[in-house]
Design an enzyme around this catalytic site. Sequence first.
Site, mmCIF file in Angstrom:
data_model
loop_
_atom_site.group_PDB
_atom_site.id
_atom_site.type_symbol
_atom_site.label_atom_id
_atom_site.label_comp_id
_atom_site.label_asym_id
_atom_site.label_seq_id
_atom_site.Cartn_x
_atom_site.Cartn_y
_atom_site.Cartn_z
ATOM 1 N N ASP A 13 -9.129 7.758 -23.136
ATOM 2 C CA ASP A 13 -10.541 7.370 -23.278
ATOM 3 C C ASP A 13 -10.960 7.171 -24.732
ATOM 4 O OD1 ASP A 13 -10.759 7.591 -20.500
ATOM 5 O OD2 ASP A 13 -11.288 9.705 -20.631
ATOM 6 N N LYS A 16 -9.582 2.229 -25.801
ATOM 7 C CA LYS A 16 -8.481 1.251 -25.804
ATOM 8 C C LYS A 16 -8.918 -0.073 -25.181
ATOM 9 C CE LYS A 16 -6.058 4.145 -23.425
ATOM 10 N NZ LYS A 16 -6.933 5.337 -23.460
ATOM 11 N N GLY A 40 -9.056 4.190 -16.870
ATOM 12 C CA GLY A 40 -10.351 3.529 -16.722
ATOM 13 C C GLY A 40 -10.703 2.952 -18.072
ATOM 14 N N HIS A 41 -10.588 1.638 -18.208
ATOM 15 C CA HIS A 41 -10.810 0.979 -19.502
ATOM 16 C C HIS A 41 -12.100 0.166 -19.417
ATOM 17 C CE1 HIS A 41 -6.232 1.269 -20.475
ATOM 18 N NE2 HIS A 41 -6.792 2.434 -20.264
ATOM 19 N N GLN A 223 -3.949 5.993 -20.840
ATOM 20 C CA GLN A 223 -3.926 7.414 -21.211
ATOM 21 C C GLN A 223 -3.789 7.544 -22.740
ATOM 22 O OE1 GLN A 223 -1.776 6.547 -18.194
ATOM 23 N NE2 GLN A 223 -3.785 6.760 -17.315
ATOM 24 N N ARG A 302 -15.975 12.608 -14.024
ATOM 25 C CA ARG A 302 -16.006 13.998 -14.507
ATOM 26 C C ARG A 302 -16.492 14.049 -15.957
ATOM 27 N NH1 ARG A 302 -10.042 16.036 -13.662
ATOM 28 N NH2 ARG A 302 -9.669 13.888 -14.266
HETATM 29 P P1 GDP Z 1 -10.310 3.793 -22.734
HETATM 30 O O1 GDP Z 1 -9.864 4.493 -21.487
HETATM 31 O O2 GDP Z 1 -9.525 4.217 -23.936
HETATM 32 O O3 GDP Z 1 -10.348 2.305 -22.578
HETATM 33 O O4 GDP Z 1 -11.803 4.275 -22.985
HETATM 34 P P2 GDP Z 1 -12.989 4.388 -21.883
HETATM 35 O O5 GDP Z 1 -13.460 3.027 -21.546
HETATM 36 O O6 GDP Z 1 -12.576 5.278 -20.772
HETATM 37 O O7 GDP Z 1 -14.064 5.218 -22.701
HETATM 38 C C1 GDP Z 1 -14.623 4.746 -23.881
HETATM 39 C C2 GDP Z 1 -16.141 4.601 -23.675
HETATM 40 O O8 GDP Z 1 -16.761 4.447 -24.925
HETATM 41 C C3 GDP Z 1 -16.519 3.379 -22.876
HETATM 42 O O9 GDP Z 1 -17.682 3.655 -22.154
HETATM 43 C C4 GDP Z 1 -16.786 2.318 -23.948
HETATM 44 O O10 GDP Z 1 -17.675 1.317 -23.521
HETATM 45 C C5 GDP Z 1 -17.398 3.167 -25.030
HETATM 46 N N1 GDP Z 1 -17.144 2.728 -26.401
HETATM 47 C C6 GDP Z 1 -16.016 2.178 -26.931
HETATM 48 N N2 GDP Z 1 -16.146 2.060 -28.264
HETATM 49 C C7 GDP Z 1 -17.357 2.545 -28.590
HETATM 50 C C8 GDP Z 1 -18.052 2.747 -29.813
HETATM 51 O O11 GDP Z 1 -17.563 2.459 -30.895
HETATM 52 N N3 GDP Z 1 -19.287 3.317 -29.736
HETATM 53 C C9 GDP Z 1 -19.871 3.679 -28.571
HETATM 54 N N4 GDP Z 1 -21.056 4.227 -28.606
HETATM 55 N N5 GDP Z 1 -19.237 3.514 -27.383
HETATM 56 C C10 GDP Z 1 -18.001 2.972 -27.407
HETATM 57 P P1 IMO Z 2 -7.396 6.112 -19.860
HETATM 58 O O1 IMO Z 2 -6.350 5.036 -19.761
HETATM 59 C C1 IMO Z 2 -8.288 10.389 -19.847
HETATM 60 C C2 IMO Z 2 -5.737 12.935 -17.360
HETATM 61 C C3 IMO Z 2 -6.354 13.630 -16.163
HETATM 62 C C4 IMO Z 2 -5.526 14.898 -16.131
HETATM 63 C C5 IMO Z 2 -4.145 14.398 -16.523
HETATM 64 C C6 IMO Z 2 -3.219 14.126 -15.338
HETATM 65 O O2 IMO Z 2 -8.708 5.732 -19.304
HETATM 66 O O3 IMO Z 2 -7.456 6.679 -21.236
HETATM 67 P P2 IMO Z 2 -3.133 12.156 -13.546
HETATM 68 O O4 IMO Z 2 -4.136 11.693 -12.534
HETATM 69 O O5 IMO Z 2 -2.706 11.100 -14.522
HETATM 70 O O6 IMO Z 2 -1.946 12.833 -12.914
HETATM 71 O O7 IMO Z 2 -3.886 13.311 -14.385
HETATM 72 O O8 IMO Z 2 -4.335 13.197 -17.244
HETATM 73 N N1 IMO Z 2 -5.903 11.454 -17.402
HETATM 74 C C7 IMO Z 2 -6.719 10.827 -18.245
HETATM 75 N N2 IMO Z 2 -7.621 11.306 -19.129
HETATM 76 N N3 IMO Z 2 -8.084 9.064 -19.756
HETATM 77 C C8 IMO Z 2 -7.186 8.562 -18.890
HETATM 78 O O9 IMO Z 2 -6.853 7.253 -18.854
HETATM 79 C C9 IMO Z 2 -6.478 9.459 -18.058
HETATM 80 N N4 IMO Z 2 -5.546 9.306 -17.099
HETATM 81 C C10 IMO Z 2 -5.187 10.549 -16.722
HETATM 82 O O10 IMO Z 2 -7.710 13.890 -16.372
HETATM 83 O O11 IMO Z 2 -5.956 15.776 -17.132
HETATM 84 MG MG MG Z 3 -10.635 5.630 -19.936
#
Ligand code: GDP
Ligand code: IMO
Ligand code: MG
Length: 439
Positions: A13, A16, A40-41, A223, A302
Amino acid sequence: MANVIVIGTQWGDEGKGKITDLLSRSADVVVRYQGGINAGHTIVVNEQVFKLHLIPSGILYPQTDCIIASGTVVDPEILLQELEQLRKVGVSTDRLFIAETAHVTMPYHRLIDKAAEELRAEHKIGTTGRGIGPTYTDKSERIGIRIIDLMDTDLLRKRLKWAVEQKNIILERLYNLPPLDPQEVIDKYIGYAEQLRPYVVDASLKIDEAIRKRLNILFEGAQGTLLDLDHGTYPYVTSSNPVAGGACIGAGVGPTMIDRIIGVAKAYTTRVGEGPFPTELKEEIGAHLGDRGAEFGTTTGRKRRCGWFDGVIGRYAVRINGLDCLAITKLDILDELEEIKVCTAYELDGQIIRDFPSDARAFARCVPIYETLSGWQQSTADCKELSDLPSAARDYLKFLADLMEVPIAIISLGASRGQTIIVEDPIHGPKRGLLSATF
Ligand code: GDP
Ligand code: IMO
Ligand code: MG
């Protein structure tokens, strides 16, 4: 031409999705190489929010081929939903390709994932419950069902009948759950197979064709480094290899084909699920970061645990992935803080250590040693150039770059594409060891 890997340097998270989308503007091919719908991207374009679980974050560009490669695990039901959602808002999915050798997540994988977590009680991992671990378990046990098996209806009938019967023994006898009806699963997955058939390819060959044409390929990690099965905080990890090395295995390309590795790091740290997290802030500031940063899981909703930036794991991520440069995201979330701490070392059993301990039990005993920096207490959300940033924010970034000995190429100050400062060319700019004096 450049072949670039984008990976998460923390516990996932990191943003990416946003960074991959941004870099996809000049990519011809974007490849997801590991993980499944646990990812979840998020991508935000003109206030429209896209949440992708399996489809590479390059899909929003009409010129980009998107490949779900062999190292991923594919849940057809969710993938088809994701495709449908994209089509509904006018995004073309014609350039999506799925590796025939990727493994398939089945309904019993999801059931077993959730039931196993329950049985683990206080030893639970906090998985996403999406069947990821059980799908990879079947893969390494050599009893998994691959996309190519889905495509052969007669074979699928036989394999799935056997698989469901086997898993029913586990569901009923170990987990006390009702059995699945093999015929129901078979009918459902034959239906999914027909819908997925047009997308199925030999992914490694397709990527090789792109390499030979000297196209730009982006490998999108899911991840993060600390969730890596081999190099993360085992057992609180996922079941695949998110690290840069995983891209070669998962996509089926040789390491010599990779030109550049970009690490994405949040300006602070978050973690969702169980496991040690030395810089976690359980009180006021942690709650502030969580609220301001909207730190809720994209996949499960979560609450993410929040804490200060951890330079020890940052340096570890540089080493394990061989990072060339960094993208620092969510700097804007720190805007209101009076002071900001950065962990530069740990105290472990009375000793000061600067390197990440590979034994997760030792990691759990680490107490962070902090350096305190001044906050800037003004909004950075609209800064377009480095010189627009308050000097304390620049000092903070310089501190991180110096600590990790790697240049910062991208600064993200908001979820949208425009809220980004490109400090150096992330693809062709300075590399690790060649620190620029930008800050
Ligand atoms: P990923 O799994 O690495 O792709 O990241 P996620 O999408 O799960 O979580 C990142 C969250 O932060 C998302 O809701 C993005 O829209 C948001 N986001 C990404 N870059 C920035 C930033 O520079 N500032 C803010 N405020 N939000 C951001
Ligand atoms: P992105 O790509 C954050 C965490 C879960 C748990 C552990 C194992 O959005 O960054 P799993 O279901 O993979 O067996 O769970 O890994 N986890 C993540 N945490 N971002 C993710 O993906 C994750 N994918 C799995 O919360 O701790
Ligand atoms: Mg994510």
